[in-house]
Design a protein around this motif. Structure first.
Motif, PDB file in Angstrom:
ATOM      1  N   PRO A  46       0.902  -1.057  -0.022  1.00 28.72           N
ATOM      2  CA  PRO A  46      -0.102   0.140  -0.089  1.00 28.72           C
ATOM      3  C   PRO A  46       0.687   1.200   0.034  1.00 28.72           C
ATOM      4  O   PRO A  46       0.342   2.526  -0.427  1.00 28.72           O
ATOM      5  CB  PRO A  46      -0.824  -0.141   1.314  1.00 28.72           C
ATOM      6  N   ASP A  47       2.096   1.259   0.300  1.00 26.81           N
ATOM      7  CA  ASP A  47       2.881   2.269   0.727  1.00 26.81           C
ATOM      8  C   ASP A  47       3.571   2.652  -0.690  1.00 26.81           C
ATOM      9  O   ASP A  47       4.350   3.696  -0.967  1.00 26.81           O
ATOM     10  CB  ASP A  47       4.044   2.272   1.540  1.00 26.81           C
ATOM     11  N   ALA A  56      -6.667   1.055  12.063  1.00 20.47           N
ATOM     12  CA  ALA A  56      -5.737   1.421  13.048  1.00 20.47           C
ATOM     13  C   ALA A  56      -4.558   1.150  12.919  1.00 20.47           C
ATOM     14  O   ALA A  56      -3.613   2.051  13.246  1.00 20.47           O
ATOM     15  CB  ALA A  56      -6.547   1.293  14.530  1.00 20.47           C
ATOM     16  N   ASP A  57      -4.172  -0.155  12.627  1.00 20.15           N
ATOM     17  CA  ASP A  57      -2.779  -0.419  12.538  1.00 20.15           C
ATOM     18  C   ASP A  57      -2.064   0.278  11.454  1.00 20.15           C
ATOM     19  O   ASP A  57      -0.994   0.610  11.473  1.00 20.15           O
ATOM     20  CB  ASP A  57      -2.827  -1.936  11.832  1.00 20.15           C
ATOM     21  N   THR A  58      -2.759   0.672  10.405  1.00 15.12           N
ATOM     22  CA  THR A  58      -2.112   1.646   9.512  1.00 15.12           C
ATOM     23  C   THR A  58      -1.790   3.045   9.942  1.00 15.12           C
ATOM     24  O   THR A  58      -0.571   3.899   9.718  1.00 15.12           O
ATOM     25  CB  THR A  58      -3.357   1.849   8.152  1.00 15.12           C
ATOM     26  N   VAL A  59      -2.721   3.591  10.770  1.00 11.44           N
ATOM     27  CA  VAL A  59      -2.216   5.061  11.358  1.00 11.44           C
ATOM     28  C   VAL A  59      -1.073   4.585  12.404  1.00 11.44           C
ATOM     29  O   VAL A  59      -0.133   5.614  12.293  1.00 11.44           O
ATOM     30  CB  VAL A  59      -3.425   5.498  11.946  1.00 11.44           C
ATOM     31  N   LEU A  60      -0.908   3.685  13.223  1.00 14.56           N
ATOM     32  CA  LEU A  60       0.057   3.516  14.114  1.00 14.56           C
ATOM     33  C   LEU A  60       1.445   3.287  13.314  1.00 14.56           C
ATOM     34  O   LEU A  60       2.309   3.925  13.584  1.00 14.56           O
ATOM     35  CB  LEU A  60      -0.246   2.203  14.926  1.00 14.56           C
ATOM     36  N   ARG A  61       1.118   2.626  12.348  1.00 19.01           N
ATOM     37  CA  ARG A  61       2.445   2.000  11.545  1.00 19.01           C
ATOM     38  C   ARG A  61       3.105   3.450  10.804  1.00 19.01           C
ATOM     39  O   ARG A  61       4.129   3.885  10.901  1.00 19.01           O
ATOM     40  CB  ARG A  61       2.102   1.350  10.368  1.00 19.01           C
ATOM     41  N   ALA A  62       1.974   4.467  10.377  1.00 20.66           N
ATOM     42  CA  ALA A  62       2.650   5.685   9.857  1.00 20.66           C
ATOM     43  C   ALA A  62       3.397   6.557  10.907  1.00 20.66           C
ATOM     44  O   ALA A  62       4.037   7.265  10.729  1.00 20.66           O
ATOM     45  CB  ALA A  62       1.490   6.534   9.245  1.00 20.66           C
ATOM     46  N   VAL A  69       1.136  12.819  17.116  1.00 16.87           N
ATOM     47  CA  VAL A  69       2.368  12.344  16.454  1.00 16.87           C
ATOM     48  C   VAL A  69       2.674  12.798  15.364  1.00 16.87           C
ATOM     49  O   VAL A  69       3.696  13.229  14.589  1.00 16.87           O
ATOM     50  CB  VAL A  69       2.408  10.976  16.887  1.00 16.87           C
ATOM     51  N   LEU A  70       1.668  12.545  14.344  1.00 16.44           N
ATOM     52  CA  LEU A  70       1.819  12.604  12.894  1.00 16.44           C
ATOM     53  C   LEU A  70       1.708  14.186  12.771  1.00 16.44           C
ATOM     54  O   LEU A  70       2.204  14.787  11.604  1.00 16.44           O
ATOM     55  CB  LEU A  70       0.623  12.164  12.102  1.00 16.44           C
ATOM     56  N   GLY A  71       1.019  15.056  13.512  1.00 19.53           N
ATOM     57  CA  GLY A  71       0.936  16.386  12.919  1.00 19.53           C
ATOM     58  C   GLY A  71       0.252  16.727  12.046  1.00 19.53           C
ATOM     59  O   GLY A  71      -0.576  16.074  11.380  1.00 19.53           O
ATOM     60  N   ALA A  72       0.667  18.023  11.153  1.00 23.08           N
ATOM     61  CA  ALA A  72       0.117  18.302  10.022  1.00 23.08           C
ATOM     62  C   ALA A  72      -0.018  17.082   8.924  1.00 23.08           C
ATOM     63  O   ALA A  72      -0.798  17.129   8.105  1.00 23.08           O
ATOM     64  CB  ALA A  72       0.573  19.630   9.503  1.00 23.08           C
ATOM     65  N   ALA A  73       1.093  16.251   8.869  1.00 28.34           N
ATOM     66  CA  ALA A  73       1.394  15.304   7.874  1.00 28.34           C
ATOM     67  C   ALA A  73       0.215  14.270   7.845  1.00 28.34           C
ATOM     68  O   ALA A  73      -0.244  13.705   6.749  1.00 28.34           O
ATOM     69  CB  ALA A  73       2.677  14.399   8.305  1.00 28.34           C
ATOM     70  N   GLY A  74      -0.411  14.083   9.167  1.00 22.62           N
ATOM     71  CA  GLY A  74      -1.588  13.183   9.366  1.00 22.62           C
ATOM     72  C   GLY A  74      -2.819  13.652   8.457  1.00 22.62           C
ATOM     73  O   GLY A  74      -3.771  12.924   8.357  1.00 22.62           O
ATOM     74  N   TYR A  75      -2.651  14.846   7.962  1.00 19.42           N
ATOM     75  CA  TYR A  75      -4.088  15.410   7.164  1.00 19.42           C
ATOM     76  C   TYR A  75      -3.651  15.768   5.930  1.00 19.42           C
ATOM     77  O   TYR A  75      -4.602  16.259   5.131  1.00 19.42           O
ATOM     78  CB  TYR A  75      -4.507  16.682   8.101  1.00 19.42           C
ATOM     79  N   ARG A  76      -2.296  15.438   5.596  1.00 20.41           N
ATOM     80  CA  ARG A  76      -2.034  15.767   3.967  1.00 20.41           C
ATOM     81  C   ARG A  76      -2.950  14.580   3.288  1.00 20.41           C
ATOM     82  O   ARG A  76      -3.429  13.560   3.627  1.00 20.41           O
ATOM     83  CB  ARG A  76      -0.558  15.306   3.673  1.00 20.41           C
ATOM     84  N   ARG A  77      -3.354  15.081   1.935  1.00 18.65           N
ATOM     85  CA  ARG A  77      -4.117  14.310   1.110  1.00 18.65           C
ATOM     86  C   ARG A  77      -3.489  13.199   0.363  1.00 18.65           C
ATOM     87  O   ARG A  77      -4.004  12.408  -0.446  1.00 18.65           O
ATOM     88  CB  ARG A  77      -4.984  15.366  -0.081  1.00 18.65           C
ATOM     89  N   SER A 112      -0.761   9.892  -0.231  1.00 22.24           N
ATOM     90  CA  SER A 112      -0.110   8.731   0.345  1.00 22.24           C
ATOM     91  C   SER A 112      -0.892   8.397   1.728  1.00 22.24           C
ATOM     92  O   SER A 112      -1.975   8.954   1.883  1.00 22.24           O
ATOM     93  CB  SER A 112       1.325   8.801   0.544  1.00 22.24           C
ATOM     94  N   VAL A 113       0.056   7.787   2.544  1.00 22.73           N
ATOM     95  CA  VAL A 113      -0.599   7.095   3.703  1.00 22.73           C
ATOM     96  C   VAL A 113      -1.100   7.986   4.711  1.00 22.73           C
ATOM     97  O   VAL A 113      -2.126   8.135   5.566  1.00 22.73           O
ATOM     98  CB  VAL A 113       0.215   6.115   4.459  1.00 22.73           C
ATOM     99  N   HIS A 114      -0.446   9.449   4.742  1.00 17.36           N
ATOM    100  CA  HIS A 114      -0.657  10.380   5.733  1.00 17.36           C
ATOM    101  C   HIS A 114      -2.258  11.043   5.628  1.00 17.36           C
ATOM    102  O   HIS A 114      -2.930  11.534   6.486  1.00 17.36           O
ATOM    103  CB  HIS A 114       0.207  11.586   5.620  1.00 17.36           C
ATOM    104  N   GLY A 115      -2.794  10.866   4.293  1.00 22.38           N
ATOM    105  CA  GLY A 115      -4.122  11.355   4.145  1.00 22.38           C
ATOM    106  C   GLY A 115      -5.273  10.253   4.661  1.00 22.38           C
ATOM    107  O   GLY A 115      -6.283  10.673   4.829  1.00 22.38           O
ATOM    108  N   PHE A 116      -4.565   9.388   5.264  1.00 20.21           N
ATOM    109  CA  PHE A 116      -5.429   8.009   5.745  1.00 20.21           C
ATOM    110  C   PHE A 116      -6.247   8.266   7.043  1.00 20.21           C
ATOM    111  O   PHE A 116      -7.316   8.145   7.110  1.00 20.21           O
ATOM    112  CB  PHE A 116      -4.646   6.848   5.769  1.00 20.21           C
ATOM    113  N   LEU A 117      -5.489   9.080   7.839  1.00 25.28           N
ATOM    114  CA  LEU A 117      -6.187   9.184   9.118  1.00 25.28           C
ATOM    115  C   LEU A 117      -7.544  10.410   9.131  1.00 25.28           C
ATOM    116  O   LEU A 117      -8.357  10.028   9.406  1.00 25.28           O
ATOM    117  CB  LEU A 117      -5.093   9.958   9.889  1.00 25.28           C
TER     118      LEU A 117
END
Length: 596
Positions: free
Chosen positions: A26-27, A266-272, A346-354, A356-361
């Motif tokens: 997936p990455d 949730a596994d995906t977000v923890l992995r990121a 933990v992810l910060g702003a990257a968790g809300y990018r659109r 790759s995996v960072h948009g997943f959250l």
């Protein structure tokens, strides 16, 4: 787990690997069904057609069909693990491709005629979809609003009414319809009909235009409108008036399964988040971030222990599974939602990018309410639990014996799933019994032998277990004081708050029941009580219990395992196996020890 993999477990792992291999890494930005492609499809309000094609190619629909009908469905806990690779990529794909078809088909598996079962099995094995048309439910979202009425006529029924928000309404090869066939709101007010669109003639059935949704945007939600639509008598599933009973029976599988597959997402977000910490400059945030990652990892293991025990309870104790199913759906989605919010820090702003995996959250937080994992799910589970807790306090808590090991031994396959045997009320509280049984075992020195540096952590685990047992005593006294015929009881906010406390006690029972049965040759990390001390400590904090803080090395041991699992591609669950297509290590390492 033991080094020797039992045959049944090897078969489950092969099925998981088949799904992982079909969907690929997936990455990988070049993967047409990787995170980037799935998020792009979501932006277009579509499911990935390529992902669905690949699942069709491996006959994924057979996972929802009982083995007796030519499918692969034998064990509910195994099905959950096979579904997680899909959900760790896209919750909407998991619902839109197949799990809603299983929810629709379950009443037919439980009570349908041999002909109905055979036709539906053939449809699903061929990659078809089955839509579910729910009965109207208070507190429901769009999928639960509206109602259909089936009036008897000379050839069967005339179906009338409108239902909005039916998943796959435009492309389903069959619909399982909960329609009103009786008066009032009693238990015999609804019946289940298996409606096959090809058999509908004239303009009696109309598929309404698709309505885009905020969450699970790729799923195709559309309405159905019926105007005196003729339905043959042979469409009736089971008996007239059996709809509510079938719903209550099959919802047990639905609730337990959704709570389990959610952990794949949730596994995906923890992995990121672990990858973000490893590749970033932590500075003064390092210890706080490691604490968050360790705590969330421990939470996911506890949630997996509870969900797995409840899924196995469907097999082992079908007379009591409705209690655990309501409890796990009540608690696990809320815990996961809180964990996702923590990982967001933990992810910060990257968790809300659109990309790759960072948009997943961001996508996941939108999808969860649409999947029924919000207020509607909580209210429905309260309706199951609250009326039964006074009876359990009197007749089960402290009376029901410790469950047999098969309920928690994930290496041992239980008897095949039989939905028709599930009860809708009564039974015994097996998770509370497991809590009290675990406390007794710990007092007697049971459970895995402590390894180097684990004796103090084990002593703390005993203290925490005793605290949950004391909480149960208080709950038992409170619920036992309720008059069993009190009409105001179920509507009282006071008892709803006590139910919140009860489900956390039940979760502790499931996790402790699993841990004390681990054998000497099990995974050293799972045998280490550090993860359980962290998880139960967090639950105790939610209960307001005052307990000693876990030793600092608890956090480091659990965090070290989280890093090791990222680097070796293992999942963040009780099995910790290496799925194919899981992606590589962020720094090129093929493996790492627990002290990474």
């Amino acid at each position: 787990m033991s080094r020797a993999v039992p045959e049944a477990e090897a078969g489950v792992r092969r099925r998981i690997a088949e799904v992982e291999n079909a969907l690929g890494d997936p990455d990988d930005a070049g993967n047409p069904v990787g995170f980037a492609a799935l998020l792009a499809a979501d932006e277009r309000f579509e499911l990935s057609a390529e992902a669905e094609r690949r699942l069709d190619a491996i006959g994924f629909g057979a996972e929802f069909v009982p083995a007796a009908l030519g499918g692969r469905l034998v064990r509910a806990d195994a099905l959950a693990r096979v579904l997680r690779p899909v959900f760790r990529r896209d919750v909407a794909l998991g619902f839109g491709y197949g799990i809603t078809s299983l929810f629709a088909a379950s009443p037919v598996w439980a009570a349908g005629s041999p002909e109905q079962r055979a036709r539906l099995a053939e449809l699903l094995r061929a990659g078809g979809r089955v839509g579910i048309v729910h009965h109207s439910l208070a507190h429901g979202n769009t999928m639960w609003q509206g109602e259909l009425v089936a009036r008897p006529d000379a050839r069967g029924y005339l179906l009338a009414g409108r239902k909005d928000g039916v998943v796959n309404a435009e492309r389903a090869g069959a619909f399982v319809v909960y329609a009103r066939t009786g008066q009032g709101r009693g238990p015999a007010s609804h019946s289940v009909l298996l409606l096959e669109p090809d058999a509908v003639t004239g303009a009696g059935m109309r598929v309404l235009p698709r309505k885009p949704s905020t969450g699970m945007r790729g799923c195709r939600f559309a309405g159905l409108e019926f105007t005196d639509c003729p339905v043959p008598a042979g469409a009736l599933v089971g008996e007239v008036g059996q709809g509510m009973q079938l719903a209550l029976r099959t919802f047990q599988l639905n609730r337990s399964l959704v709570s389990s597959v959610l952990l794949g997402a949730a596994d995906t977000v923890l992995r990121a988040a672990v990858r973000t910490v490893l590749t970033g400059r932590e500075g003064g945030q390092g210890r706080r971030r490691r604490t968050v990652l360790a705590a969330v990892f421990a939470d996911l293991l506890l949630c997996d222990a509870m969900a797995t025990a409840v899924l196995r309870c469907l097999h082992v104790f079908p007379d009591s599974a409705h209690l655990g199913a309501a409890a796990v759906k009540y608690l696990v989605p809320d815990l996961v939602r809180e964990d996702l919010e923590e990982l967001g820090t933990v992810l910060g702003a990257a968790g809300y990018r659109r990309d790759s995996v960072h948009g997943f959250l961001q996508k996941l937080l939108r999808d969860l309410p649409a999947a029924g994992l919000g207020h509607m799910g909580t209210a429905a589970c309260q309706a199951v639990l609250i009326p039964q807790l006074p009876f359990l306090a009197r007749r089960s808590w402290g009376v029901t014996p410790d469950p047999p090991d098969v309920l928690f031994d994930i290496r041992r396959p239980p008897a095949p799933l039989a939905l028709e045997s599930l009860a809708v009320a009564g039974g015994e509280d097996r998770l509370v019994a497991a809590l009290l049984g675990a406390v007794r075992r710990l007092r007697d020195g049971g459970g895995p032998r402590p390894g180097h540096g684990e004796a103090g952590t084990r002593a703390l685990l005993c203290t925490i277990a005793e605290a949950f047992a004391a909480e149960l005593v208080e709950l038992r006294d409170r619920f036992a004081s309720v008059a069993l015929d009190s009409r105001a009881f179920a509507a009282s906010a006071q008892w709803a708050a006590l139910t919140d406390r009860y489900v956390m006690v039940a979760a502790a029972g499931a996790a402790l029941g699993h841990w004390v049965r681990l054998e000497e040759n099990t995974d050293p990390f799972l045998a280490d009580p550090a993860w359980l001390v962290l998880a139960l400590g967090r639950l105790a904090g939610r209960l307001g219990l005052r307990l000693p803080d876990p030793p600092p090395d608890c956090v480091e041991r659990v965090y070290g395992e989280a890093v090791a699992r990222l680097r070796t591609g293992r999942g963040y669950d009780l099995h910790g196996v290496v799925p194919h297509g899981s992606g590589g290590a962020p720094d090129g390492h093929a493996a790492a020890g627990r002290d990474a």
